[in-house]
Scaffold this motif. Structure first.
Motif, short mmCIF file in Angstrom:
data_model
loop_
_atom_site.label_atom_id
_atom_site.label_comp_id
_atom_site.label_asym_id
_atom_site.label_seq_id
_atom_site.Cartn_x
_atom_site.Cartn_y
_atom_site.Cartn_z
N ALA A 153 0.60 -1.27 -0.08
CA ALA A 153 -0.03 -0.06 0.02
C ALA A 153 0.95 1.16 -0.11
CB ALA A 153 -0.87 0.01 1.24
N ALA A 154 2.03 1.33 0.85
CA ALA A 154 2.82 2.34 0.86
C ALA A 154 3.52 2.76 -0.66
CB ALA A 154 3.87 2.29 1.88
N GLN A 155 3.82 1.57 -1.25
CA GLN A 155 4.37 1.65 -2.54
C GLN A 155 3.39 2.34 -3.59
OE1 GLN A 155 6.03 -1.85 -4.24
NE2 GLN A 155 6.91 -1.00 -6.09
N HIS A 156 2.09 1.96 -3.63
CA HIS A 156 1.03 2.52 -4.43
C HIS A 156 0.92 3.90 -4.18
CE1 HIS A 156 0.09 -1.09 -6.40
NE2 HIS A 156 -0.37 -1.85 -5.15
N LEU A 157 0.88 4.31 -2.73
CA LEU A 157 0.79 5.67 -2.47
C LEU A 157 1.85 6.40 -2.92
CD1 LEU A 157 -1.06 5.09 0.99
CD2 LEU A 157 -1.83 6.02 -0.99
N ALA A 158 3.07 5.71 -2.79
CA ALA A 158 4.29 6.59 -3.34
C ALA A 158 4.32 7.08 -4.55
CB ALA A 158 5.92 5.73 -3.00
N GLU A 159 3.71 6.08 -5.35
CA GLU A 159 3.50 6.46 -6.99
C GLU A 159 2.41 7.61 -7.00
OE1 GLU A 159 2.19 2.74 -8.40
OE2 GLU A 159 3.90 1.70 -8.06
N ASP A 160 1.77 7.93 -6.06
CA ASP A 160 0.72 9.23 -6.04
C ASP A 160 1.57 10.31 -5.40
OD1 ASP A 160 -1.03 7.74 -7.64
OD2 ASP A 160 -2.36 6.88 -5.86
N GLY A 161 2.83 10.11 -4.93
CA GLY A 161 3.46 11.32 -4.20
C GLY A 161 3.00 11.52 -2.89
N ILE A 162 2.50 10.14 -2.27
CA ILE A 162 2.24 10.39 -0.79
C ILE A 162 3.19 9.46 -0.26
CG2 ILE A 162 0.50 9.63 0.95
CD1 ILE A 162 -1.67 10.09 -1.23
N ASP A 163 4.00 10.12 0.80
CA ASP A 163 5.03 9.37 1.62
C ASP A 163 4.39 8.62 2.89
OD1 ASP A 163 7.52 8.59 2.44
OD2 ASP A 163 7.94 10.35 3.22
N VAL A 164 4.47 7.45 3.12
CA VAL A 164 4.01 6.50 4.05
C VAL A 164 5.25 5.80 4.85
CG1 VAL A 164 2.47 4.70 4.66
CG2 VAL A 164 1.89 6.23 2.90
N GLU A 165 4.89 5.96 6.04
CA GLU A 165 5.90 5.34 7.03
C GLU A 165 5.41 4.15 7.70
OE1 GLU A 165 8.74 7.71 9.57
OE2 GLU A 165 7.42 7.07 11.26
N VAL A 166 5.58 2.93 7.50
CA VAL A 166 5.16 1.60 7.83
C VAL A 166 6.05 1.22 9.12
CG1 VAL A 166 4.92 -0.65 7.36
CG2 VAL A 166 4.52 0.98 5.56
N ILE A 167 5.22 0.86 10.14
CA ILE A 167 5.78 0.58 11.27
C ILE A 167 5.25 -1.10 11.60
CG2 ILE A 167 5.95 0.78 14.14
CD1 ILE A 167 5.68 3.81 13.38
N ASP A 168 6.26 -1.80 11.80
CA ASP A 168 5.93 -2.97 12.39
C ASP A 168 6.24 -3.34 13.70
OD1 ASP A 168 5.61 -5.79 12.90
OD2 ASP A 168 6.89 -6.60 11.38
N PRO A 169 5.32 -3.23 14.53
CA PRO A 169 5.46 -3.19 16.10
C PRO A 169 6.28 -4.52 16.58
CG PRO A 169 3.15 -3.50 15.86
CD PRO A 169 3.94 -3.30 14.72
N ARG A 170 6.28 -5.49 15.95
CA ARG A 170 6.80 -6.93 16.51
C ARG A 170 6.24 -7.71 17.53
NH1 ARG A 170 10.15 -9.31 12.47
NH2 ARG A 170 10.98 -7.27 11.32
N THR A 171 6.17 -6.75 18.72
CA THR A 171 5.45 -7.25 20.06
C THR A 171 4.27 -6.39 20.19
OG1 THR A 171 6.99 -6.15 21.33
CG2 THR A 171 7.68 -8.55 20.52
N LEU A 172 3.39 -6.82 21.20
CA LEU A 172 2.52 -5.96 21.73
C LEU A 172 2.63 -5.67 23.44
CD1 LEU A 172 -0.97 -7.55 20.45
CD2 LEU A 172 0.32 -5.57 19.58
N HIS A 173 3.72 -6.46 23.59
CA HIS A 173 4.13 -6.24 25.11
C HIS A 173 5.50 -6.39 25.10
CE1 HIS A 173 4.47 -6.36 29.44
NE2 HIS A 173 3.41 -5.51 29.54
N PRO A 174 6.46 -5.69 25.34
CA PRO A 174 6.30 -4.39 25.51
C PRO A 174 5.75 -3.68 23.91
CG PRO A 174 8.45 -4.66 25.25
CD PRO A 174 7.86 -6.18 25.35
N LEU A 175 5.08 -2.69 23.91
CA LEU A 175 4.63 -2.16 22.67
C LEU A 175 5.53 -0.67 22.78
CD1 LEU A 175 2.97 -1.75 20.12
CD2 LEU A 175 1.18 -0.85 21.51
N ASP A 176 6.03 -0.42 21.69
CA ASP A 176 6.87 0.92 21.58
C ASP A 176 5.99 1.88 21.13
OD1 ASP A 176 8.70 2.55 21.18
OD2 ASP A 176 9.86 1.42 19.35
#
Length: 110
Positions: free
Chosen positions: A13-36
């Protein structure tokens, strides 16, 4: 916790939005506890937007908790209402092909 399927869809989705000039930051939290949450707050402050997507159904999941905390901490820094995306209201199927049909797609994320 995000599965690789959800991470891949978010990156797509971020790649598709980038094609439209929209910069997206994707965060993968990896864990819910602790959650960063500090990383999430920093992203909201940087992008001024928030979309939380996860494989669980949208309602009553950890995504609502992330969204709630981010809104409480960063309300004045948001330029738009945050969004939550989740799976269809159905049990997550065991079959990988059926799971792909239930989990939010890149189109839904973008």
């Amino acid at each position: 916790v995000a599965t690789q399927l959800m991470v891949n869809r978010a990156l797509e989705a971020a790649q598709h939005l980038a094609e439209d000039g929209i910069d997206v930051e994707v965060i993968d939290p990896r864990t819910l506890h602790p959650l960063d949450m500090e990383t999430i707050y920093a992203s909201v402050r940087k992008t001024r937007h928030l979309v939380v997507a996860h494989e669980a159904v949208r309602d009553f999941g950890w995504g609502g908790e992330v969204l709630s905390n981010a809104v409480q901490e960063c309300w004045n820094e948001l330029d738009a209402a945050p969004r939550r995306l989740g799976a269809a209201r159905t049990p997550i199927p065991y079959s990988e092909e059926l799971e792909k049909a239930v989990v939010p797609t890149a189109a839904a994320l973008g």
